[in-house]
Design a protein around this motif. Structure first.
Motif, PDB file in Angstrom:
ATOM      1  N   VAL A   1     -23.594  12.111  -8.541  1.00  0.00           N
ATOM      2  CA  VAL A   1     -22.836  11.521 -10.139  1.00  0.00           C
ATOM      3  C   VAL A   1     -21.868  11.857 -10.113  1.00  0.00           C
ATOM      4  O   VAL A   1     -20.910  11.151 -11.258  1.00  0.00           O
ATOM      5  CB  VAL A   1     -24.066  12.584 -11.080  1.00  0.00           C
ATOM      6  CG1 VAL A   1     -23.865  12.765 -13.000  1.00  0.00           C
ATOM      7  CG2 VAL A   1     -25.815  12.670 -10.913  1.00  0.00           C
ATOM      8  N   ALA A   2     -21.412  12.647 -10.062  1.00  0.00           N
ATOM      9  CA  ALA A   2     -20.296  13.226 -10.270  1.00  0.00           C
ATOM     10  C   ALA A   2     -19.048  11.913  -8.968  1.00  0.00           C
ATOM     11  O   ALA A   2     -17.884  12.063 -10.210  1.00  0.00           O
ATOM     12  CB  ALA A   2     -19.818  14.657 -10.248  1.00  0.00           C
ATOM     13  N   TYR A   3     -19.391  11.609  -8.218  1.00  0.00           N
ATOM     14  CA  TYR A   3     -18.967  11.702  -7.915  1.00  0.00           C
ATOM     15  C   TYR A   3     -18.472   9.849  -8.272  1.00  0.00           C
ATOM     16  O   TYR A   3     -17.754   9.495  -8.054  1.00  0.00           O
ATOM     17  CB  TYR A   3     -19.447  10.782  -6.032  1.00  0.00           C
ATOM     18  CG  TYR A   3     -18.802  10.558  -5.142  1.00  0.00           C
ATOM     19  CD1 TYR A   3     -17.363  10.482  -5.026  1.00  0.00           C
ATOM     20  CD2 TYR A   3     -18.789   8.567  -4.794  1.00  0.00           C
ATOM     21  CE1 TYR A   3     -16.610   9.400  -3.726  1.00  0.00           C
ATOM     22  CE2 TYR A   3     -18.072   8.499  -4.113  1.00  0.00           C
ATOM     23  CZ  TYR A   3     -16.728   8.460  -3.398  1.00  0.00           C
ATOM     24  OH  TYR A   3     -16.640   7.600  -2.436  1.00  0.00           O
ATOM     25  N   MET A   4     -19.427   9.396  -8.408  1.00  0.00           N
ATOM     26  CA  MET A   4     -19.845   7.604  -9.259  1.00  0.00           C
ATOM     27  C   MET A   4     -19.124   8.199 -10.258  1.00  0.00           C
ATOM     28  O   MET A   4     -18.290   6.982 -10.363  1.00  0.00           O
ATOM     29  CB  MET A   4     -21.269   7.326  -9.407  1.00  0.00           C
ATOM     30  CG  MET A   4     -21.790   7.189  -7.736  1.00  0.00           C
ATOM     31  SD  MET A   4     -24.024   6.543  -8.441  1.00  0.00           S
ATOM     32  CE  MET A   4     -23.669   4.911  -9.175  1.00  0.00           C
ATOM     33  N   THR A   5     -18.867   8.957 -11.224  1.00  0.00           N
ATOM     34  CA  THR A   5     -18.659   8.978 -12.172  1.00  0.00           C
ATOM     35  C   THR A   5     -17.188   8.859 -12.280  1.00  0.00           C
ATOM     36  O   THR A   5     -16.128   7.942 -12.958  1.00  0.00           O
ATOM     37  CB  THR A   5     -19.034  10.298 -12.922  1.00  0.00           C
ATOM     38  OG1 THR A   5     -20.443  10.166 -13.095  1.00  0.00           O
ATOM     39  CG2 THR A   5     -18.426  10.468 -14.915  1.00  0.00           C
TER      40      THR A   5
ATOM     41  N   LEU B   1     -17.927   2.667  -0.372  1.00  0.00           N
ATOM     42  CA  LEU B   1     -17.010   3.900  -0.569  1.00  0.00           C
ATOM     43  C   LEU B   1     -17.742   4.626   0.460  1.00  0.00           C
ATOM     44  O   LEU B   1     -17.338   4.955   1.546  1.00  0.00           O
ATOM     45  CB  LEU B   1     -17.201   3.803  -2.322  1.00  0.00           C
ATOM     46  CG  LEU B   1     -16.614   3.565  -2.986  1.00  0.00           C
ATOM     47  CD1 LEU B   1     -17.271   4.173  -4.637  1.00  0.00           C
ATOM     48  CD2 LEU B   1     -15.175   3.852  -2.687  1.00  0.00           C
ATOM     49  N   VAL B   2     -19.254   5.370   0.178  1.00  0.00           N
ATOM     50  CA  VAL B   2     -19.945   6.106   0.893  1.00  0.00           C
ATOM     51  C   VAL B   2     -21.602   5.494   1.366  1.00  0.00           C
ATOM     52  O   VAL B   2     -22.010   4.564   0.078  1.00  0.00           O
ATOM     53  CB  VAL B   2     -19.728   7.220   0.420  1.00  0.00           C
ATOM     54  CG1 VAL B   2     -18.318   8.030   0.107  1.00  0.00           C
ATOM     55  CG2 VAL B   2     -20.042   7.758  -1.083  1.00  0.00           C
TER      56      VAL B   2
ATOM     57  N   GLY C   1     -33.921   2.518   2.611  1.00  0.00           N
ATOM     58  CA  GLY C   1     -33.329   2.630   3.660  1.00  0.00           C
ATOM     59  C   GLY C   1     -32.407   3.179   2.962  1.00  0.00           C
ATOM     60  O   GLY C   1     -31.576   3.479   1.689  1.00  0.00           O
ATOM     61  N   VAL C   2     -30.613   3.052   3.915  1.00  0.00           N
ATOM     62  CA  VAL C   2     -29.620   4.040   2.959  1.00  0.00           C
ATOM     63  C   VAL C   2     -28.840   2.474   3.078  1.00  0.00           C
ATOM     64  O   VAL C   2     -28.391   1.251   2.836  1.00  0.00           O
ATOM     65  CB  VAL C   2     -28.562   3.977   4.446  1.00  0.00           C
ATOM     66  CG1 VAL C   2     -27.374   4.970   4.329  1.00  0.00           C
ATOM     67  CG2 VAL C   2     -29.523   5.157   5.216  1.00  0.00           C
ATOM     68  N   GLN C   3     -27.966   2.857   1.983  1.00  0.00           N
ATOM     69  CA  GLN C   3     -27.132   1.661   0.714  1.00  0.00           C
ATOM     70  C   GLN C   3     -26.329   2.331   1.053  1.00  0.00           C
ATOM     71  O   GLN C   3     -24.838   3.760   1.344  1.00  0.00           O
ATOM     72  CB  GLN C   3     -27.066   1.251  -0.555  1.00  0.00           C
ATOM     73  CG  GLN C   3     -29.003   1.025  -0.562  1.00  0.00           C
ATOM     74  CD  GLN C   3     -29.979   2.482  -1.030  1.00  0.00           C
ATOM     75  OE1 GLN C   3     -29.535   3.338  -1.853  1.00  0.00           O
ATOM     76  NE2 GLN C   3     -31.088   1.841  -0.760  1.00  0.00           N
ATOM     77  N   THR C   4     -24.623   1.479   0.877  1.00  0.00           N
ATOM     78  CA  THR C   4     -23.260   1.603   0.268  1.00  0.00           C
ATOM     79  C   THR C   4     -22.575   1.093  -1.163  1.00  0.00           C
ATOM     80  O   THR C   4     -23.374   0.502  -1.361  1.00  0.00           O
ATOM     81  CB  THR C   4     -22.097   0.571   1.325  1.00  0.00           C
ATOM     82  OG1 THR C   4     -23.112   0.705   2.360  1.00  0.00           O
ATOM     83  CG2 THR C   4     -20.790   0.839   1.114  1.00  0.00           C
ATOM     84  N   LEU C   5     -22.346   2.594  -1.686  1.00  0.00           N
ATOM     85  CA  LEU C   5     -22.202   2.351  -2.659  1.00  0.00           C
ATOM     86  C   LEU C   5     -20.397   1.579  -2.502  1.00  0.00           C
ATOM     87  O   LEU C   5     -20.029   2.117  -2.306  1.00  0.00           O
ATOM     88  CB  LEU C   5     -21.407   3.746  -2.890  1.00  0.00           C
ATOM     89  CG  LEU C   5     -21.257   4.188  -4.918  1.00  0.00           C
ATOM     90  CD1 LEU C   5     -22.705   4.033  -5.076  1.00  0.00           C
ATOM     91  CD2 LEU C   5     -20.749   5.237  -4.638  1.00  0.00           C
ATOM     92  N   ILE C   6     -20.707   0.896  -3.480  1.00  0.00           N
ATOM     93  CA  ILE C   6     -19.805  -0.560  -3.502  1.00  0.00           C
ATOM     94  C   ILE C   6     -19.149  -0.117  -5.168  1.00  0.00           C
ATOM     95  O   ILE C   6     -19.484   0.298  -6.248  1.00  0.00           O
ATOM     96  CB  ILE C   6     -20.432  -1.935  -3.866  1.00  0.00           C
ATOM     97  CG1 ILE C   6     -20.945  -1.888  -2.205  1.00  0.00           C
ATOM     98  CG2 ILE C   6     -19.442  -2.535  -4.225  1.00  0.00           C
ATOM     99  CD1 ILE C   6     -20.196  -1.814  -1.085  1.00  0.00           C
TER     100      ILE C   6
END
Length: 216
Positions: free
Chosen positions: A68-72, A200-201, A181-186
């Protein structure tokens, strides 16, 4: 010992965010001010300040605090911004956003989650958040454009209709990848008609599904 007014687990929560690289003072303050224990199920309140995702109603989850903090932080928010959130869930992410911007429109497909989140946000006096029951992947054209867009459920591809809702200079952040599965934060930034895309991650989110849920 100086009494900070915060329980030890909440102090560890803040320290953990800093140690993991969250450095934006406004984001850290918002994370401190929003009581995460108000957004989890009563049986999980003892775990509210742990850095882990927790289950909520309708088979959904409240995201890990670091995520939450990272996306914000990645949204690079300004007080004047208008933000669109797809996937209200518990309302926790919307509450954090509300501390940082002029207004938030949060869209949820589950009626139970939308109504519960709305009550929580109002109970905290966060009246600059509007929670709307709807299909976040098929929004009406009357909502206009937004300075920032955050998607809090996994999409296999980002629909162009969502990108079109981003104002010039705007930023969109979303988990993109397979539903199970695993996604990538874009992160996507729109500038002068061009789109800058950055990976991103790796993350794991519940899937974003079309339509309004028939039950719950």
């Amino acid at each position: 010992m100086i009494d900070t007014g915060h329980p030890p687990e909440q102090m560890r929560f803040q320290l953990s965010l800093r140690r993991r690289g969250i450095s934006d003072a406004r984001v850290l303050r918002a994370m401190e001010e929003v009581p995460r224990d108000r957004f989890v199920d009563p049986t999980d309140r003892g775990y509210a300040w742990r850095d882990s995702a927790l289950p909520i109603s309708c088979g959904q989850t409240i995201s890990q605090p670091f995520v939450v903090a990272y996306m914000t932080e990645q949204l690079q928010l300004e007080p004047s911004h208008r933000v669109l959130e797809l996937g209200t869930g518990s309302g926790y992410q919307a509450a954090v956003l509300a501390k940082l911007v002029r207004g938030v429109l949060s869209v949820e497909r589950y009626r139970t989650l939308a109504e519960t989140a709305r009550a929580r946000l109002e109970g905290l006096g966060l009246y600059n958040v509007e929670v709307m029951l709807g299909d976040g992947l098929d929004l009406g054209s009357n909502l206009g454009v937004f300075d920032r867009i955050i998607v809090t459920a996994a999409v296999e591809t980002l629909p162009q209709s969502l990108i079109d809702r981003l104002d010039d200079g705007g930023i969109l952040i979303a988990p993109v990848g397979p539903h199970h599965g695993v996604q990538t934060l874009i992160r996507m930034r729109k500038s002068g008609g061009t789109i800058e895309r950055r990976e991103l991650v790796a993350v794991r989110f519940v899937p974003a599904l079309p339509g309004i849920a028939r039950e719950l």
